[in-house]
Design a protein around this motif. Structure first.
Motif, PDB file in Angstrom:
ATOM      1  N   ILE A  51      -6.536   6.068  -6.377  1.00  0.00           N
ATOM      2  CA  ILE A  51      -5.465   5.366  -5.649  1.00  0.00           C
ATOM      3  C   ILE A  51      -5.741   5.232  -4.143  1.00  0.00           C
ATOM      4  N   SER A  52      -6.452   6.220  -3.552  1.00  0.00           N
ATOM      5  CA  SER A  52      -6.719   6.119  -2.111  1.00  0.00           C
ATOM      6  C   SER A  52      -7.625   4.930  -1.798  1.00  0.00           C
ATOM      7  N   ARG A  88      -5.765   1.566  -2.526  1.00  0.00           N
ATOM      8  CA  ARG A  88      -4.772   1.136  -1.528  1.00  0.00           C
ATOM      9  C   ARG A  88      -5.460   0.626  -0.274  1.00  0.00           C
ATOM     10  N   ILE A 129       1.687   1.566  -5.790  1.00  0.00           N
ATOM     11  CA  ILE A 129       0.659   2.048  -4.855  1.00  0.00           C
ATOM     12  C   ILE A 129       0.208   0.894  -3.965  1.00  0.00           C
ATOM     13  N   GLU A 178      -1.891   4.665   2.637  1.00  0.00           N
ATOM     14  CA  GLU A 178      -2.501   5.509   1.614  1.00  0.00           C
ATOM     15  C   GLU A 178      -1.749   6.837   1.446  1.00  0.00           C
ATOM     16  N   ALA A 202       1.315   6.363  -0.559  1.00  0.00           N
ATOM     17  CA  ALA A 202       0.944   6.160  -1.970  1.00  0.00           C
ATOM     18  C   ALA A 202       0.731   7.508  -2.654  1.00  0.00           C
ATOM     19  N   ARG A 203       0.019   8.402  -2.005  1.00  0.00           N
ATOM     20  CA  ARG A 203      -0.263   9.713  -2.614  1.00  0.00           C
ATOM     21  C   ARG A 203       0.995  10.556  -2.735  1.00  0.00           C
ATOM     22  N   TYR A 222       3.106   9.714  -5.713  1.00  0.00           N
ATOM     23  CA  TYR A 222       2.604  10.317  -6.951  1.00  0.00           C
ATOM     24  C   TYR A 222       2.985  11.793  -7.074  1.00  0.00           C
TER      25      TYR A 222
END
Lengths: 43, 487
Positions: free
Chosen positions: B96-97, B100, B258, B264, B267-268, B271
């Motif tokens: 995901i990092s 994004r 995300i 970023e 986004a994390r 989660y």
């Protein structure tokens, strides 16, 4: 083993209900703020 | 019929508020990135609300309850695996990092930069195909819940489904991702309240200890241990582990949060904060179904009966007026939030990755939004017809998992290859896409034409991941060696 797993599932049920309750409250308040901020930027 | 005037009022107020809130977002959507990814301005808590509401659909509640009824608490194992997968991805930033940071609107868009335009197109096709097939049973299962729980005549199922999708379609078309986010927020709160209230009511009525004893009585040790469960076992568990990681890193409706996150870090955090939600997503509806098991026994597993109906029939018989309205409103919230997100996710992929690359000159923002709106209508129409005639082969969760695997396995291989393996290339990507889809598609086709020869769902699912990985590695290495020889 059966006893241990039974307690495991019971604890997980309790934790899930608690987590949902907390999340509804916290996200309810802070998510509302996020919406305001987002729409302000969209303007 | 268990529905009273007060219940109708609660449901009516909820739908009206949601509808107006969704429609009001239309004025903010002038550009295509505002329409598809909310201008990438989503912060952590709104992201949590939206992801959680999307992930907890009425269809989710139905299939997780069915799994609980068939398998006891062991049926909730996928929730624990998804919790661990989300936590791992959130903490490590795995996939995901970099995704994004790539600033793309859909997953296939990333594949064009790393592989080729053709790979983007084919991946988009698989994502849309797998996703829409997956969504095909949402409406029927949702309608089934409402019919059984409220006690309205079964003939109303189709009308209920059509009305629901129409309302959702209209507000999603109006404001795109912004409408989805705003309505998700309202739906998350209502849904959370409903789930907590119903779970407490079930425990209060049946007793937690008694529910555990019910599971042990009907399912034995397999009801609390998936490895001993005859419907599950180690192979099935292994498939679920693979799927949990793939869902958290490549499922478009999850990833779209995300891609819409403001950075970023946000986004994390979305989660990690939403991760434990996945446990309850499977376990609490399973708990309701176990309540049904304690009252009805295994009656719904007998031939001619549908185990999906056990939980709604149980709730319909135990809830008092007012409470029933809250339950139905919260379940409608679950259904609508999932439907709106899924409709938009697949329409985004079709527009962005299937149609857009075919055009020489890109559409203006106004026309791009119009095209996406038309796609939303087409998907909704398809869902209505598909949902009416298709009969699910076996358990609902297995159907969803296998149709999802059409793209999960291959896109996961492409994603990991693109982000973490320098030698991955176009040949590997094509091979992974084709081989990854082969297992689930042959399972679905064999189930329709020669059911006796179809492999088990877990074997078909695992094969899709292994084939996709083999395709990615094999195809890339072959391309390397051919290129080496040419040089």
């Amino acid at each position: 083993m059966i006893k241990l797993l039974s307690y495991f599932w019971m604890a997980l049920i309790g934790a899930s209900i608690l987590w949902y309750g907390v999340l509804v409250f916290v996200v309810g308040v802070r998510g509302g703020r996020d919406i305001k901020e987002m729409l302000k930027k969209m303007e | 019929m268990h529905f009273t005037m007060i219940d109708w009022v609660i449901v009516g107020v909820y739908i009206t508020i949601c509808f107006i809130a969704g429609l009001s977002m239309r004025r903010y959507t002038k550009k295509i990135d505002q329409y598809l990814v909310a201008g990438r301005e989503v912060n952590v808590y709104l992201g949590v609300a939206s992801l959680a509401a999307t992930e907890m659909g009425l269809v989710t509640i139905m299939y997780t309850a069915e799994s609980g009824y068939r398998n006891g608490f062991a049926g909730a194992l996928p929730g624990i695996l998804m919790f661990l997968a989300a936590l791992f991805v959130g903490i490590s930033g795995f996939v995901i990092s970099p995704l994004r940071k790539a600033n793309v609107m859909t997953i296939p868009e990333l594949f064009e930069t790393r592989y080729s335009k053709g790979v983007r197109w084919l991946a988009g096709l698989f994502i849309a195909l797998g996703g829409i097939l997956n969504m095909g049973i949402f409406l029927r299962l949702g309608g089934q819940f409402i019919v059984y729980c409220t006690g309205i005549p079964a003939g109303y199922l189709e009308i209920t489904m059509t009305a629901l999708i129409l309302i959702t379609l209209v507000y999603t078309m109006a404001g795109g991702m912004l409408s989805v986010l705003i309505t998700d927020y309202i739906q998350f709160i209502l849904l959370g309240l409903g789930i907590v209230a119903v779970s407490c009511a079930v425990i209060f009525r049946e007793g937690l200890g008694n529910l555990v004893q019910t599971v042990l009585h009907y399912h034995g040790a397999g009801g609390i241990n998936p490895f001993l469960n005859p419907n599950q076992g180690p192979v099935w568990v292994f498939w679920q582990v693979l799927m949990a990681i793939a869902v958290m890193t490549t499922w478009q409706t999850v990833i779209s949060r995300i891609l819409a996150a403001k950075d970023e870090g946000a986004a994390r955090r979305i989660y990690t904060r939403v991760s434990f939600y996945y446990v309850g997503r499977f376990l609490l509806p399973a708990l309701w179904a176990i309540g049904a098991l304690s009252v009805f026994g295994t009656r719904f597993l007998e031939p001619g009966m549908d185990p999906l109906n056990a939980m709604p029939a149980y709730l319909g018989s135990m809830l008092v007026p007012g409470f029933m309205g809250l339950l139905i409103a919260s379940m409608l919230a679950a259904e609508m939030s999932t439907d709106s997100s899924y409709l938009l996710a697949w329409a985004s992929v079709i527009y962005n990755d299937l149609l857009s690359p075919l055009m020489r000159k890109g559409l203006s923002d106004k026309n791009a939004i119009l095209a996406t709106r038309l796609l939303l209508v087409l998907i909704a129409v398809f869902l209505l017809f598909f949902g009416l005639w298709y009969q699910i082969p076996g358990a609902a969760w297995d159907y969803l998992a296998i149709t999802g695997s059409i793209y999960l396995s291959s896109v996961f291989a492409l994603m990991v290859g693109a982000l973490y393996w320098k030698r991955s290339n176009t040949w590997g990507a094509y091979a992974a896409l084709v081989l990854g889809a082969a297992g689930p598609l042959s399972f679905l086709v064999l189930n329709m034409v020669a059911k006796d020869h179809a492999p088990s769902v877990a074997i078909a699912g695992i094969c899709s991941y292994l084939f996709a990985a083999a395709g990615m590695i094999g195809g890339s290495l072959v391309r390397d060696s051919v290129k080496g020889r040419q040089v």
